[in-house]
Design an enzyme around this catalytic site. Structure first.
Site, PDB file in Angstrom:
ATOM      1  N   ARG A 188     -67.411 -10.905  16.537  1.00  0.00           N
ATOM      2  CA  ARG A 188     -66.648 -10.399  17.690  1.00  0.00           C
ATOM      3  C   ARG A 188     -65.445  -9.580  17.268  1.00  0.00           C
ATOM      4  O   ARG A 188     -64.920  -8.780  18.024  1.00  0.00           O
ATOM      5  CB  ARG A 188     -66.149 -11.570  18.546  1.00  0.00           C
ATOM      6  CG  ARG A 188     -67.234 -12.444  19.117  1.00  0.00           C
ATOM      7  CD  ARG A 188     -66.657 -13.719  19.689  1.00  0.00           C
ATOM      8  NE  ARG A 188     -66.029 -14.498  18.607  1.00  0.00           N
ATOM      9  CZ  ARG A 188     -65.216 -15.523  18.802  1.00  0.00           C
ATOM     10  NH1 ARG A 188     -64.908 -15.895  20.021  1.00  0.00           N
ATOM     11  NH2 ARG A 188     -64.695 -16.175  17.778  1.00  0.00           N
ATOM     12  N   ARG A 213     -39.071   6.148  11.619  1.00  0.00           N
ATOM     13  CA  ARG A 213     -38.088   5.448  12.448  1.00  0.00           C
ATOM     14  C   ARG A 213     -37.194   4.674  11.494  1.00  0.00           C
ATOM     15  O   ARG A 213     -37.656   3.906  10.681  1.00  0.00           O
ATOM     16  CB  ARG A 213     -38.768   4.504  13.434  1.00  0.00           C
ATOM     17  CG  ARG A 213     -39.579   5.201  14.508  1.00  0.00           C
ATOM     18  CD  ARG A 213     -40.157   4.174  15.480  1.00  0.00           C
ATOM     19  NE  ARG A 213     -41.033   4.778  16.460  1.00  0.00           N
ATOM     20  CZ  ARG A 213     -40.678   5.071  17.714  1.00  0.00           C
ATOM     21  NH1 ARG A 213     -39.439   4.813  18.113  1.00  0.00           N
ATOM     22  NH2 ARG A 213     -41.529   5.605  18.551  1.00  0.00           N
ATOM     23  N   HIS A 242     -32.619   1.181  10.521  1.00  0.00           N
ATOM     24  CA  HIS A 242     -31.932   0.496  11.616  1.00  0.00           C
ATOM     25  C   HIS A 242     -31.528  -0.930  11.248  1.00  0.00           C
ATOM     26  O   HIS A 242     -32.184  -1.591  10.453  1.00  0.00           O
ATOM     27  CB  HIS A 242     -32.841   0.425  12.843  1.00  0.00           C
ATOM     28  CG  HIS A 242     -33.313   1.754  13.329  1.00  0.00           C
ATOM     29  ND1 HIS A 242     -34.522   1.921  13.954  1.00  0.00           N
ATOM     30  CD2 HIS A 242     -32.733   2.980  13.290  1.00  0.00           C
ATOM     31  CE1 HIS A 242     -34.675   3.200  14.289  1.00  0.00           C
ATOM     32  NE2 HIS A 242     -33.604   3.863  13.888  1.00  0.00           N
ATOM     33  N   LYS A 284     -35.560 -10.083  11.087  1.00  0.00           N
ATOM     34  CA  LYS A 284     -36.584  -9.304  11.779  1.00  0.00           C
ATOM     35  C   LYS A 284     -37.933  -9.564  11.131  1.00  0.00           C
ATOM     36  O   LYS A 284     -38.044  -9.651   9.904  1.00  0.00           O
ATOM     37  CB  LYS A 284     -36.226  -7.820  11.673  1.00  0.00           C
ATOM     38  CG  LYS A 284     -37.099  -6.889  12.466  1.00  0.00           C
ATOM     39  CD  LYS A 284     -36.729  -5.418  12.223  1.00  0.00           C
ATOM     40  CE  LYS A 284     -35.448  -5.029  12.891  1.00  0.00           C
ATOM     41  NZ  LYS A 284     -35.180  -3.569  12.805  1.00  0.00           N
ATOM     42  N   HIS A 343     -33.806  -1.345   8.043  1.00  0.00           N
ATOM     43  CA  HIS A 343     -35.261  -1.257   8.136  1.00  0.00           C
ATOM     44  C   HIS A 343     -35.702   0.085   8.694  1.00  0.00           C
ATOM     45  O   HIS A 343     -35.066   0.642   9.584  1.00  0.00           O
ATOM     46  CB  HIS A 343     -35.788  -2.381   9.043  1.00  0.00           C
ATOM     47  CG  HIS A 343     -37.245  -2.267   9.330  1.00  0.00           C
ATOM     48  ND1 HIS A 343     -37.726  -1.816  10.539  1.00  0.00           N
ATOM     49  CD2 HIS A 343     -38.325  -2.501   8.547  1.00  0.00           C
ATOM     50  CE1 HIS A 343     -39.051  -1.803  10.485  1.00  0.00           C
ATOM     51  NE2 HIS A 343     -39.438  -2.215   9.298  1.00  0.00           N
ATOM     52  N   TYR A 399     -42.115  -5.761  16.523  1.00  0.00           N
ATOM     53  CA  TYR A 399     -40.892  -6.288  15.920  1.00  0.00           C
ATOM     54  C   TYR A 399     -40.509  -7.560  16.674  1.00  0.00           C
ATOM     55  O   TYR A 399     -40.478  -7.558  17.895  1.00  0.00           O
ATOM     56  CB  TYR A 399     -39.707  -5.344  16.086  1.00  0.00           C
ATOM     57  CG  TYR A 399     -39.944  -3.878  15.893  1.00  0.00           C
ATOM     58  CD1 TYR A 399     -39.441  -3.225  14.768  1.00  0.00           C
ATOM     59  CD2 TYR A 399     -40.620  -3.130  16.847  1.00  0.00           C
ATOM     60  CE1 TYR A 399     -39.618  -1.867  14.609  1.00  0.00           C
ATOM     61  CE2 TYR A 399     -40.804  -1.770  16.682  1.00  0.00           C
ATOM     62  CZ  TYR A 399     -40.303  -1.148  15.565  1.00  0.00           C
ATOM     63  OH  TYR A 399     -40.484   0.194  15.406  1.00  0.00           O
ATOM     64  N   ASP A 412     -31.731   9.120  14.940  1.00  0.00           N
ATOM     65  CA  ASP A 412     -31.931   8.888  13.511  1.00  0.00           C
ATOM     66  C   ASP A 412     -31.411  10.044  12.663  1.00  0.00           C
ATOM     67  O   ASP A 412     -30.978   9.835  11.528  1.00  0.00           O
ATOM     68  CB  ASP A 412     -33.405   8.613  13.213  1.00  0.00           C
ATOM     69  CG  ASP A 412     -33.825   7.217  13.648  1.00  0.00           C
ATOM     70  OD1 ASP A 412     -32.949   6.394  13.989  1.00  0.00           O
ATOM     71  OD2 ASP A 412     -35.040   6.938  13.640  1.00  0.00           O
TER      72      ASP A 412
END
Length: 194
Positions: free
Chosen positions: A34, A69, A72, A82, A129, A142, A176
């Site tokens: 499955r 990204r 942070h 985290k 991160h 996250y 960023d």
């Protein structure tokens, strides 16, 4: 700490990384005709491994190839641990040690996280991160040990810490692009041995 250890129930294998307290977690994956079943959290197993066991906030991002990204983090008193994992696609995940007094202060690590492997990265407080998307699309989850606090939200420029990203011309948010470089940052984090 040994290089690899497991919780007593054998639900997670914890692999030490180059940054103290930062671990790659490999869950037990159950598969059949499955598909697959992956347990990403168990409070007792996480406690046995010395990890945060309460995650009052969880969210995910959907990003396309070439997106970076990061980097942070949240500053004290709303700093958080985290847990990061990829449920679709692959990413180059990155952590940067910004804890004053740490034997690895200013050093970074990168690790590929993928839905296929089911692996996760646990980041204690004091690590910045970020990640770079390696597939056409990636969905990254996250879990944080404290909720998001806009007043404590912070970051560092993605290209200021010597991280060997998989792309030299990333797709970045305005936010960023505007973070200060690591060399100019005065860190409020102080290293506490795990």
């Amino acid at each position: 700490m040994s290089a690899t250890r497991s919780d007593p129930a054998g639900l997670f294998e914890a692999r030490a990384t180059a940054l103290p307290g930062c671990l790659e977690l490999r869950p037990r994956i159950i598969g059949d005709g499955r598909g697959r079943f992956v347990k990403v959290f168990h409070a007792g197993a996480f406690a046995a491994l010395g990890l945060a066991t309460e995650y009052p906030e969880e969210y995910y991002s959907v990003s396309k190839a070439g997106v970076i990204r990061g980097l942070h983090f949240q500053v004290p008193p709303m700093d958080h641990a985290k847990l990061v994992f990829c449920v679709a696609g692959r990413i180059q995940d990155a952590a940067l040690d910004i804890r004053r007094g740490s034997p690895t202060y200013g050093r970074s690590l990168t690790l590929e996280l993928s839905a296929e492997l089911g692996n996760m990265l646990y980041l204690p407080s004091g690590l910045a991160h970020g990640f770079c998307v390696l597939d056409e699309t990636a969905v990254v989850v996250y879990q944080t040990s404290r909720p998001y606090s806009p007043a404590h939200d912070s970051g560092l420029r993605w290209d200021s810490a010597g991280i060997p990203w998989h792309t030299a011309k990333p797709i970045l948010s305005e936010r960023d692009q505007g973070h200060p470089p690591f060399a100019d940052y005065v860190s409020p984090f102080v290293f506490t041995p795990p």
